[in-house]
Design an enzyme around this catalytic site. Structure first.
Site, PDB file in Angstrom:
ATOM      1  N   TRP A 139       0.811  -1.230   0.000  1.00 26.76           N
ATOM      2  CA  TRP A 139       0.000   0.000   0.000  1.00 26.76           C
ATOM      3  C   TRP A 139       0.841   1.275   0.000  1.00 26.76           C
ATOM      4  CZ3 TRP A 139      -4.409  -1.238   4.048  1.00 26.76           C
ATOM      5  CH2 TRP A 139      -5.336  -2.096   3.447  1.00 26.76           C
ATOM      6  N   LYS A 140       2.147   1.130   0.203  1.00 29.80           N
ATOM      7  CA  LYS A 140       3.021   2.308   0.251  1.00 29.80           C
ATOM      8  C   LYS A 140       2.442   3.325   1.247  1.00 29.80           C
ATOM      9  CE  LYS A 140       4.591   1.018  -4.294  1.00 29.80           C
ATOM     10  NZ  LYS A 140       5.171   1.349  -5.582  1.00 29.80           N
ATOM     11  N   GLY A 186       1.316  -2.650  -6.165  1.00 33.33           N
ATOM     12  CA  GLY A 186       1.077  -1.358  -5.542  1.00 33.33           C
ATOM     13  C   GLY A 186      -0.338  -0.883  -5.838  1.00 33.33           C
ATOM     14  N   GLY A 187      -0.479  -0.053  -6.849  1.00 32.40           N
ATOM     15  CA  GLY A 187      -1.741   0.625  -7.161  1.00 32.40           C
ATOM     16  C   GLY A 187      -2.962  -0.285  -7.191  1.00 32.40           C
ATOM     17  N   GLU A 207      11.184  -6.406  -9.460  1.00 29.37           N
ATOM     18  CA  GLU A 207      10.419  -5.226  -9.857  1.00 29.37           C
ATOM     19  C   GLU A 207      11.294  -4.303 -10.699  1.00 29.37           C
ATOM     20  OE1 GLU A 207       7.007  -4.596  -6.787  1.00 29.37           O
ATOM     21  OE2 GLU A 207       8.708  -3.346  -6.289  1.00 29.37           O
TER      22      GLU A 207
HETATM   23  O1  LIG Z   1       5.636  -2.797  -4.447  1.00 27.50           O
HETATM   24  C1  LIG Z   1       4.965  -2.648  -5.463  1.00 27.50           C
HETATM   25  C2  LIG Z   1       5.530  -2.085  -6.644  1.00 27.50           C
HETATM   26  O2  LIG Z   1       6.318  -0.970  -6.404  1.00 27.50           O
HETATM   27  C3  LIG Z   1       4.633  -1.983  -7.822  1.00 27.50           C
HETATM   28  O3  LIG Z   1       3.800  -0.846  -7.764  1.00 27.50           O
HETATM   29  P1  LIG Z   1       2.650  -0.687  -8.898  1.00 27.50           P
HETATM   30  O4  LIG Z   1       1.893  -1.979  -8.894  1.00 27.50           O
HETATM   31  O5  LIG Z   1       1.843   0.480  -8.449  1.00 27.50           O
HETATM   32  O6  LIG Z   1       3.382  -0.473 -10.194  1.00 27.50           O
END
Ligand SMILES: O=C[C@H](O)COP(=O)(O)O
Length: 253
Positions: free
Chosen positions: A10-11, A234-235, A167
């Site tokens: 989720w950052k 992530g998103g 990634e």
């Molecule tokens: O940890 C997840 C990644 O940084 C991928 O992010 P994303 O799915 O938003 O591109």
């Protein structure tokens, strides 16, 4: 047979009430844990509440970072002891955003991996190349050296339990996904690096995720590839429907 693992990262998104609402909606719909491992890596502030909310379900909660020391004068940091104490099960280590913005080095990632295992946390160790490195033909050397540095001096059992997330940095949050074939090729190189460092038998057991603009529309193809055992997302992990679709694809992979 490696069990697929779908982890949302989720950052620095969501408020506490949004996070709890998400877990409440998702937890009864998570596919059985023998089919797919479902993880949400949430901001540290939410972890105790989310662990409690997900208790007794097949949804596991992870952290996005931690310090490698058990305790100490490290203002603003969180220790592996503290994560284990509240029953967090996973921890993302060496995400490219931490390497880039917080100067996290290969050496620190390795220390954190050792600390994670010492506290029964499963590390999700991130590796990946920049666009410049890819264009210069350095993808394999960069990723292999990051993998070998991260797992240095871990035992065979630990490496078999670790999760490596490949990634490519140019694919994170950009909408640009590596093609499934390209992602599989590099994930295969990750496995090869593990085999070189610790042995082929162990490398066959380690789960390797792909991450970078994974979404319901492309996850099935990615998960159908030989060396891709899951996704770090992530998103597309922020919305309930989308996250559940990713889990479903994992359960059917
Ligand atoms: O940890 C997840 C990644 O940084 C991928 O992010 P994303 O799915 O938003 O591109």
């Amino acid at each position: 047979m490696r069990k697929p693992i779908i982890a949302g990262n989720w950052k620095m998104y969501k408020t506490l009430s949004e996070a709890v609402d998400f877990v409440e909606q998702v937890k009864s719909q998570v596919p059985a844990n023998d089919k797919v491992e479902a993880v949400v890596c949430a901001p540290a502030l939410f972890l105790p509440t989310l662990v409690e909310a997900a208790k007794g379900t097949d949804l596991a909660i992870g952290a996005q970072n931690m310090h490698f020391e058990t305790e100490g004068a490290f203002t603003g940091e969180i220790s592996p002891t503290q994560l284990a104490d509240i029953h967090v099960q996973y921890v993302v280590l060496g995400h490219s955003e931490r390497r880039e913005y917080f100067n996290e080095t290969d050496e620190a990632v390795n220390k954190k991996a050792h600390a994670a295992f010492a506290h029964n946390l499963v590390p999700i160790i991130c590796v990946g190349e920049t666009l410049e490195e890819r264009e210069a033909g350095q993808t394999v050397s960069k990723v292999s050296s990051q993998v070998k540095a991260a797992i240095k001096d871990l035992s065979s059992e630990q490496v078999a339990q670790a999760v490596i997330a490949y990634e490519p940095i140019w694919a994170i949050g950009t909408g640009k996904t590596a093609t499934a074939a390209d992602a599989n090729e590099v994930c295969g190189e990750v496995r090869h690096a593990i085999a070189e460092e610790i042995g082929a038998e162990v490398a066959e057991k380690t789960r390797i995720q792909y991450g970078g603009s994974v979404k319901p529309a492309n996850v099935e193809e990615l998960l159908s590839m030989e060396h891709i055992d899951g996704a770090l997302v992530g998103g597309a992990s922020l919305e309930v429907d989308s996250y559940l679709k990713l889990l479903e694809a994992g359960a059917n992979a």
